[in-house]
Design an enzyme around this catalytic site. Sequence first.
Site, mmCIF file in Angstrom:
data_model
loop_
_atom_site.group_PDB
_atom_site.id
_atom_site.type_symbol
_atom_site.label_atom_id
_atom_site.label_comp_id
_atom_site.label_asym_id
_atom_site.label_seq_id
_atom_site.Cartn_x
_atom_site.Cartn_y
_atom_site.Cartn_z
ATOM 1 N N HIS A 166 0.595 -1.313 -0.116
ATOM 2 C CA HIS A 166 0.134 0.363 0.014
ATOM 3 C C HIS A 166 0.605 1.241 0.184
ATOM 4 O O HIS A 166 1.919 1.171 0.436
ATOM 5 C CB HIS A 166 -0.634 0.095 0.961
ATOM 6 C CG HIS A 166 -1.597 -0.910 1.229
ATOM 7 N ND1 HIS A 166 -2.863 -2.031 1.847
ATOM 8 C CD2 HIS A 166 -3.182 -1.751 0.150
ATOM 9 C CE1 HIS A 166 -3.390 -2.546 1.958
ATOM 10 N NE2 HIS A 166 -4.129 -2.451 0.396
ATOM 11 N N HIS A 179 -9.927 0.184 -2.754
ATOM 12 C CA HIS A 179 -10.147 -1.363 -3.552
ATOM 13 C C HIS A 179 -10.290 -1.848 -2.349
ATOM 14 O O HIS A 179 -9.329 -3.472 -2.843
ATOM 15 C CB HIS A 179 -9.092 -1.151 -4.652
ATOM 16 C CG HIS A 179 -7.469 -0.794 -3.954
ATOM 17 N ND1 HIS A 179 -6.826 -0.039 -3.553
ATOM 18 C CD2 HIS A 179 -6.456 -1.693 -3.969
ATOM 19 C CE1 HIS A 179 -5.996 0.011 -3.142
ATOM 20 N NE2 HIS A 179 -5.273 -1.138 -3.697
ATOM 21 N N LYS A 237 4.958 1.501 0.632
ATOM 22 C CA LYS A 237 5.813 1.364 -0.454
ATOM 23 C C LYS A 237 7.641 1.228 0.239
ATOM 24 O O LYS A 237 8.562 0.706 0.064
ATOM 25 C CB LYS A 237 5.770 2.143 -1.588
ATOM 26 C CG LYS A 237 4.474 1.927 -2.048
ATOM 27 C CD LYS A 237 3.785 2.074 -3.206
ATOM 28 C CE LYS A 237 2.779 2.293 -4.197
ATOM 29 N NZ LYS A 237 2.238 1.215 -3.806
ATOM 30 N N ARG A 277 -8.323 -13.700 -0.231
ATOM 31 C CA ARG A 277 -9.145 -15.662 0.318
ATOM 32 C C ARG A 277 -8.159 -15.659 -0.910
ATOM 33 O O ARG A 277 -8.390 -17.638 -0.611
ATOM 34 C CB ARG A 277 -9.961 -14.736 -0.166
ATOM 35 C CG ARG A 277 -11.187 -15.667 -0.476
ATOM 36 C CD ARG A 277 -12.916 -15.244 -1.098
ATOM 37 N NE ARG A 277 -12.347 -14.707 -2.242
ATOM 38 C CZ ARG A 277 -12.940 -15.663 -3.844
ATOM 39 N NH1 ARG A 277 -13.154 -17.120 -2.869
ATOM 40 N NH2 ARG A 277 -12.488 -15.365 -4.523
ATOM 41 N N THR A 290 3.055 -5.434 -8.669
ATOM 42 C CA THR A 290 2.034 -3.892 -9.324
ATOM 43 C C THR A 290 2.769 -3.068 -9.568
ATOM 44 O O THR A 290 3.875 -2.657 -8.663
ATOM 45 C CB THR A 290 0.291 -3.900 -8.341
ATOM 46 O OG1 THR A 290 1.205 -3.194 -6.491
ATOM 47 C CG2 THR A 290 -0.092 -4.760 -7.304
ATOM 48 N N GLY A 291 1.638 -2.296 -10.333
ATOM 49 C CA GLY A 291 2.595 -0.534 -10.800
ATOM 50 C C GLY A 291 3.323 -0.341 -10.372
ATOM 51 O O GLY A 291 5.251 -0.171 -10.514
ATOM 52 N N THR A 292 3.473 0.490 -9.543
ATOM 53 C CA THR A 292 3.732 2.024 -9.030
ATOM 54 C C THR A 292 4.756 1.178 -7.918
ATOM 55 O O THR A 292 6.064 1.100 -7.568
ATOM 56 C CB THR A 292 3.183 3.034 -7.879
ATOM 57 O OG1 THR A 292 1.683 3.605 -8.567
ATOM 58 C CG2 THR A 292 3.836 3.993 -6.989
ATOM 59 N N THR A 293 4.791 -0.215 -7.186
ATOM 60 C CA THR A 293 5.222 -0.937 -6.106
ATOM 61 C C THR A 293 6.818 -1.051 -7.155
ATOM 62 O O THR A 293 7.926 -1.428 -6.254
ATOM 63 C CB THR A 293 5.041 -2.150 -5.858
ATOM 64 O OG1 THR A 293 3.768 -0.896 -4.346
ATOM 65 C CG2 THR A 293 5.806 -2.414 -4.652
ATOM 66 N N ASP A 346 -10.867 -5.616 -3.511
ATOM 67 C CA ASP A 346 -10.497 -6.153 -4.326
ATOM 68 C C ASP A 346 -8.926 -6.834 -3.706
ATOM 69 O O ASP A 346 -8.157 -7.850 -4.162
ATOM 70 C CB ASP A 346 -9.369 -5.228 -5.496
ATOM 71 C CG ASP A 346 -10.190 -4.753 -6.275
ATOM 72 O OD1 ASP A 346 -10.824 -5.423 -6.643
ATOM 73 O OD2 ASP A 346 -9.889 -3.468 -6.398
ATOM 74 N N ASP A 401 -1.681 -1.652 5.111
ATOM 75 C CA ASP A 401 -1.329 0.086 5.814
ATOM 76 C C ASP A 401 -2.918 -0.046 6.003
ATOM 77 O O ASP A 401 -3.541 0.268 5.638
ATOM 78 C CB ASP A 401 -1.375 0.964 5.345
ATOM 79 C CG ASP A 401 -1.568 2.197 6.213
ATOM 80 O OD1 ASP A 401 -1.673 1.611 7.104
ATOM 81 O OD2 ASP A 401 -1.793 3.805 5.488
ATOM 82 N N ASP A 456 -4.125 -6.283 -8.834
ATOM 83 C CA ASP A 456 -4.640 -7.085 -7.766
ATOM 84 C C ASP A 456 -5.170 -8.457 -8.130
ATOM 85 O O ASP A 456 -4.699 -9.230 -7.959
ATOM 86 C CB ASP A 456 -5.541 -6.432 -6.318
ATOM 87 C CG ASP A 456 -4.891 -5.462 -5.255
ATOM 88 O OD1 ASP A 456 -3.520 -5.295 -5.678
ATOM 89 O OD2 ASP A 456 -5.240 -4.965 -5.355
ATOM 90 N N SER A 469 -1.446 -0.986 -11.863
ATOM 91 C CA SER A 469 -1.357 -0.429 -10.672
ATOM 92 C C SER A 469 -2.323 -1.449 -10.254
ATOM 93 O O SER A 469 -4.111 -1.778 -10.799
ATOM 94 C CB SER A 469 -1.654 0.546 -10.705
ATOM 95 O OG SER A 469 -2.216 1.237 -9.316
ATOM 96 N N GLY A 470 -2.515 -1.317 -8.595
ATOM 97 C CA GLY A 470 -3.936 -2.259 -7.574
ATOM 98 C C GLY A 470 -5.026 -1.878 -8.186
ATOM 99 O O GLY A 470 -5.640 -2.932 -8.710
#
Length: 130
Positions: free
Chosen positions: A12, A92, A16, A101, A38-41, A95, A85, A65, A59-60
């Site tokens: 999150h 989201h 990051k 899950r 995911t994108g930014t991470t 998601d 976080d 996700d 991105s999530g």
Amino acid sequence: MTRQLTIGLVAHDARKDGLVDWAKTHAALLAPARIISTGTTGGRLLEALPDLDVTRVKSGPLGGDQQIGAMIAEDRMDALIFFVDPLSPMPHDVDVKALMRLGIVYDLPMAFSARAATILLKGLEAPGGG
């Protein structure tokens, strides 16, 4: 011949920096793995650790996700490290819960904090791990 481990690394926004710092500390253990992020991470990881094998998905909130979830369902992921976080509202959130899950349904090793991620990563490296 041992197959390359595939590890999902997600964080999150407020976590990051912590994930990047954790990855720097454990770069030698992460180096042989394929990282899906995911994108930014993923961009932050590549910037800090350009020698890692990092594949970025969306991105999530834009579907990243779900892309990682699909990899879990298709047995193409060996572990998920998700620096969550818990103190910030997440638009989201549904998601994120769906991703967690799927990890449970498919018995995927998961970690949601730095200490747990370290234990998980070291377990994957142990004989019989992963």
